[in-house]
Design a protein around this motif. Structure first.
Motif, PDB file in Angstrom:
ATOM      1  N   LEU A   1     -71.421 -76.104  20.849  1.00 10.41           N
ATOM      2  CA  LEU A   1     -70.510 -75.435  21.319  1.00 10.41           C
ATOM      3  C   LEU A   1     -70.900 -74.118  20.411  1.00 10.41           C
ATOM      4  CD1 LEU A   1     -67.181 -77.454  21.575  1.00 10.41           C
ATOM      5  CD2 LEU A   1     -68.730 -76.713  23.452  1.00 10.41           C
ATOM      6  N   ASP A   2     -70.384 -72.910  20.839  1.00 11.05           N
ATOM      7  CA  ASP A   2     -70.454 -71.822  19.930  1.00 11.05           C
ATOM      8  C   ASP A   2     -69.457 -70.695  20.315  1.00 11.05           C
ATOM      9  OD1 ASP A   2     -72.035 -70.170  18.058  1.00 11.05           O
ATOM     10  OD2 ASP A   2     -72.034 -68.667  19.797  1.00 11.05           O
ATOM     11  N   PHE A   3     -68.671 -70.228  19.437  1.00 10.26           N
ATOM     12  CA  PHE A   3     -67.340 -69.428  19.986  1.00 10.26           C
ATOM     13  C   PHE A   3     -67.966 -67.827  19.411  1.00 10.26           C
ATOM     14  CE2 PHE A   3     -63.596 -66.894  19.222  1.00 10.26           C
ATOM     15  CZ  PHE A   3     -62.738 -67.261  20.162  1.00 10.26           C
ATOM     16  N   ASP A   4     -67.762 -66.880  20.535  1.00  8.58           N
ATOM     17  CA  ASP A   4     -68.295 -65.655  20.073  1.00  8.58           C
ATOM     18  C   ASP A   4     -67.089 -65.040  19.937  1.00  8.58           C
ATOM     19  OD1 ASP A   4     -69.995 -63.417  20.449  1.00  8.58           O
ATOM     20  OD2 ASP A   4     -68.812 -62.790  21.968  1.00  8.58           O
ATOM     21  N   ALA A   5     -66.676 -64.477  18.939  1.00  6.30           N
ATOM     22  CA  ALA A   5     -65.409 -63.742  18.401  1.00  6.30           C
ATOM     23  C   ALA A   5     -65.397 -62.452  19.142  1.00  6.30           C
ATOM     24  CB  ALA A   5     -65.484 -63.358  16.843  1.00  6.30           C
ATOM     25  N   ALA A   6     -66.421 -61.619  19.430  1.00  8.87           N
ATOM     26  CA  ALA A   6     -66.456 -60.510  19.972  1.00  8.87           C
ATOM     27  C   ALA A   6     -65.742 -60.527  21.238  1.00  8.87           C
ATOM     28  CB  ALA A   6     -67.816 -59.689  19.871  1.00  8.87           C
ATOM     29  N   THR A   7     -66.050 -61.501  22.101  1.00  8.12           N
ATOM     30  CA  THR A   7     -65.235 -61.586  23.466  1.00  8.12           C
ATOM     31  C   THR A   7     -64.249 -62.607  23.787  1.00  8.12           C
ATOM     32  OG1 THR A   7     -67.058 -63.280  23.978  1.00  8.12           O
ATOM     33  CG2 THR A   7     -67.644 -60.923  24.426  1.00  8.12           C
ATOM     34  N   GLY A   8     -64.220 -63.412  22.651  1.00 11.85           N
ATOM     35  CA  GLY A   8     -63.176 -64.606  22.980  1.00 11.85           C
ATOM     36  C   GLY A   8     -63.840 -65.473  23.720  1.00 11.85           C
ATOM     37  N   HIS A   9     -64.838 -65.739  24.118  1.00  7.91           N
ATOM     38  CA  HIS A   9     -65.649 -66.861  24.874  1.00  7.91           C
ATOM     39  C   HIS A   9     -66.220 -67.642  24.041  1.00  7.91           C
ATOM     40  CE1 HIS A   9     -65.847 -63.416  28.504  1.00  7.91           C
ATOM     41  NE2 HIS A   9     -64.491 -63.719  28.066  1.00  7.91           N
ATOM     42  N   LEU A  10     -66.590 -68.850  24.758  1.00  9.55           N
ATOM     43  CA  LEU A  10     -66.964 -70.061  24.395  1.00  9.55           C
ATOM     44  C   LEU A  10     -68.465 -70.471  25.327  1.00  9.55           C
ATOM     45  CD1 LEU A  10     -66.662 -72.597  22.318  1.00  9.55           C
ATOM     46  CD2 LEU A  10     -65.455 -73.926  24.376  1.00  9.55           C
ATOM     47  N   LEU A  11     -69.497 -70.827  24.319  1.00  9.75           N
ATOM     48  CA  LEU A  11     -70.611 -71.117  24.829  1.00  9.75           C
ATOM     49  C   LEU A  11     -70.747 -72.865  24.721  1.00  9.75           C
ATOM     50  CD1 LEU A  11     -73.309 -68.499  23.208  1.00  9.75           C
ATOM     51  CD2 LEU A  11     -72.090 -68.503  25.541  1.00  9.75           C
ATOM     52  N   ALA A  12     -71.075 -73.314  25.886  1.00 13.79           N
ATOM     53  CA  ALA A  12     -71.132 -74.868  26.075  1.00 13.79           C
ATOM     54  C   ALA A  12     -72.537 -75.269  26.443  1.00 13.79           C
ATOM     55  CB  ALA A  12     -69.953 -75.641  26.913  1.00 13.79           C
ATOM     56  N   LEU A  13     -73.271 -75.942  25.464  1.00  8.89           N
ATOM     57  CA  LEU A  13     -74.721 -76.265  25.868  1.00  8.89           C
ATOM     58  C   LEU A  13     -74.758 -77.789  26.240  1.00  8.89           C
ATOM     59  CD1 LEU A  13     -77.950 -76.233  25.724  1.00  8.89           C
ATOM     60  CD2 LEU A  13     -77.543 -76.766  22.967  1.00  8.89           C
ATOM     61  N   SER A  14     -75.568 -77.845  27.324  1.00  5.55           N
ATOM     62  CA  SER A  14     -75.800 -79.243  28.116  1.00  5.55           C
ATOM     63  C   SER A  14     -77.049 -79.615  27.914  1.00  5.55           C
ATOM     64  CB  SER A  14     -75.221 -79.500  29.580  1.00  5.55           C
ATOM     65  OG  SER A  14     -75.491 -80.815  29.999  1.00  5.55           O
ATOM     66  N   ASP A  15     -77.595 -80.656  27.312  1.00  6.06           N
ATOM     67  CA  ASP A  15     -79.252 -80.807  27.353  1.00  6.06           C
ATOM     68  C   ASP A  15     -79.455 -81.626  28.722  1.00  6.06           C
ATOM     69  OD1 ASP A  15     -81.530 -82.025  26.870  1.00  6.06           O
ATOM     70  OD2 ASP A  15     -80.456 -84.107  26.248  1.00  6.06           O
ATOM     71  N   GLU A  16     -78.626 -82.478  29.379  1.00  2.00           N
ATOM     72  CA  GLU A  16     -79.010 -82.980  30.645  1.00  2.00           C
ATOM     73  C   GLU A  16     -79.156 -82.222  31.711  1.00  2.00           C
ATOM     74  OE1 GLU A  16     -77.146 -86.959  31.200  1.00  2.00           O
ATOM     75  OE2 GLU A  16     -77.193 -87.460  29.209  1.00  2.00           O
ATOM     76  N   SER A  17     -78.266 -81.203  31.554  1.00  2.74           N
ATOM     77  CA  SER A  17     -78.163 -80.167  32.720  1.00  2.74           C
ATOM     78  C   SER A  17     -78.966 -79.144  32.536  1.00  2.74           C
ATOM     79  CB  SER A  17     -76.592 -79.819  33.043  1.00  2.74           C
ATOM     80  OG  SER A  17     -75.828 -80.917  33.389  1.00  2.74           O
ATOM     81  N   ARG A  18     -79.596 -78.866  31.323  1.00  2.00           N
ATOM     82  CA  ARG A  18     -80.483 -78.006  31.049  1.00  2.00           C
ATOM     83  C   ARG A  18     -79.857 -76.619  31.246  1.00  2.00           C
ATOM     84  NH1 ARG A  18     -82.545 -81.931  29.785  1.00  2.00           N
ATOM     85  NH2 ARG A  18     -84.778 -82.606  29.783  1.00  2.00           N
ATOM     86  N   LEU A  19     -78.869 -76.344  30.426  1.00  2.00           N
ATOM     87  CA  LEU A  19     -77.911 -75.282  30.901  1.00  2.00           C
ATOM     88  C   LEU A  19     -77.038 -74.868  29.610  1.00  2.00           C
ATOM     89  CD1 LEU A  19     -77.446 -73.462  33.516  1.00  2.00           C
ATOM     90  CD2 LEU A  19     -75.195 -74.893  33.833  1.00  2.00           C
ATOM     91  N   VAL A  20     -76.633 -73.468  29.501  1.00  4.24           N
ATOM     92  CA  VAL A  20     -75.821 -72.989  28.589  1.00  4.24           C
ATOM     93  C   VAL A  20     -74.735 -72.382  29.448  1.00  4.24           C
ATOM     94  CG1 VAL A  20     -75.156 -71.474  26.579  1.00  4.24           C
ATOM     95  CG2 VAL A  20     -77.288 -72.488  26.794  1.00  4.24           C
TER      96      VAL A  20
END
Length: 304
Positions: free
Chosen positions: A228-247
């Motif tokens: 996971l990663d939290f972007d303070a500028a937007t207040g949005h969360l990034l979620a990374l999935s290895d098996e789905s090959r997706l952020v």
């Protein structure tokens, strides 16, 4: 009548094939992902203006080996040191990287069973997640740190739905709201919100709360969570999935609004990211990924 009996087995086979396809689509969340693609196309312009908009990112550094390191897991950006931190569990270490993916130093970990994530929370202060024990450890790191012993630091064990190595896989910190977001890898995929840890103000009593958001977690059309990663500028969360090959980028309400595919040919990638384990963004909007065994990636927004 004989002709009908001869044809019927093919109908059964066709039905079984359709059932297999439907089950696979459900397992890989293909229906939800397809529906999101339609929404992304319909609302892209309005979302682009107030989000990271991952679709605009392109790889700048691809699959750069990180020194003599293996089994990397998780990633966090330190705005004070202008560097990145990750962990390995064989052997258990913290590693510090430059923003170009060069190894700067390693820090030995003692008393950690299976470190899977590290997160910057304040100058010199980090939280390390121990996956199997579902334990969070607040540590201090400075220029002189060479060893971290878990016994020396504040700890929190949650023990929610323990199931071996499918526990805590990612951390993100929302400093404005003092929220530590903790990703459970799978079975089921969950994001827990921990309030009160790490305990910042020692002069006040400890008030600990652990919250969940089932609606948000149900919108995550991925098979697992790696980071996971939290972007303070937007207040949005990034979620990374290895098996789905997706952020996936999630807005403040937990709704998916943009994605970055890790498949070959996407976002300038010549080859797919083999086993994505960590994602982090810096204060300039750059996006960093690491993949087992020791591969480093840098993505930048087009035009930046």
């Amino acid at each position: 009548m004989r002709r009908l009996l001869a044809i019927n087995p093919w109908f059964y086979l066709f039905g079984l094939a359709l059932l297999a396809v439907a089950l696979a689509a459900q397992q890989y969340r293909l229906f939800e992902r397809a529906w999101f693609t339609v929404q992304e196309w319909q609302h892209g312009e309005q979302w682009r203006e107030r989000s990271l908009w991952l679709g605009d990112y392109r790889v700048v550094i691809e699959a750069k080996p990180i020194g003599d390191i293996s089994d990397v897991s998780a990633l966090t950006f330190d705005p004070d040191r202008h560097s990145l931190f990750s962990v390995t569990n064989k052997p258990a270490r913290v590693i510090e990287l430059s923003l170009e993916g060069d190894l700067k130093r390693t820090i030995d970990l003692q008393g950690f069973g299976d470190p899977e994530a590290i997160e910057y929370v304040a100058p010199g202060t980090y939280v390390i997640a121990d996956e199997r024990e579902q334990r969070l450890v607040k540590v201090r790191i400075d220029d002189a740190t060479r060893v971290l012993d878990a016994a020396d630091y504040q700890q929190l064990s949650l023990g929610i739905g323990l199931n071996g190595n499918k526990g805590f896989e990612g951390l993100a910190y929302d400093a404005a709201n003092h929220r530590l977001l903790v990703a459970k890898e799978r079975d089921p995929v969950r994001i827990f919100e921990v309030l009160g840890f790490p305990h910042v103000d020692e002069g006040k009593p400890l008030a600990l709360h652990v919250n969940t958001d089932p609606k948000r977690d149900a919108r995550l059309f991925v098979r697992d969570l790696s980071s996971l990663d939290f972007d303070a500028a937007t207040g949005h969360l990034l979620a990374l999935s290895d098996e789905s090959r997706l952020v996936i980028e999630l807005d403040a309400e937990g709704k998916p609004i943009s994605t970055l595919s890790l498949l070959p040919g996407q976002h300038g990638l010549r080859r797919g990211v083999p086993q994505a384990e960590g994602v982090a963004s810096d204060d300039a909007g750059n996006l960093y990924l690491i993949s087992e065994p020791n591969l480093f990636y840098l993505f930048r927004k087009q035009g930046d």
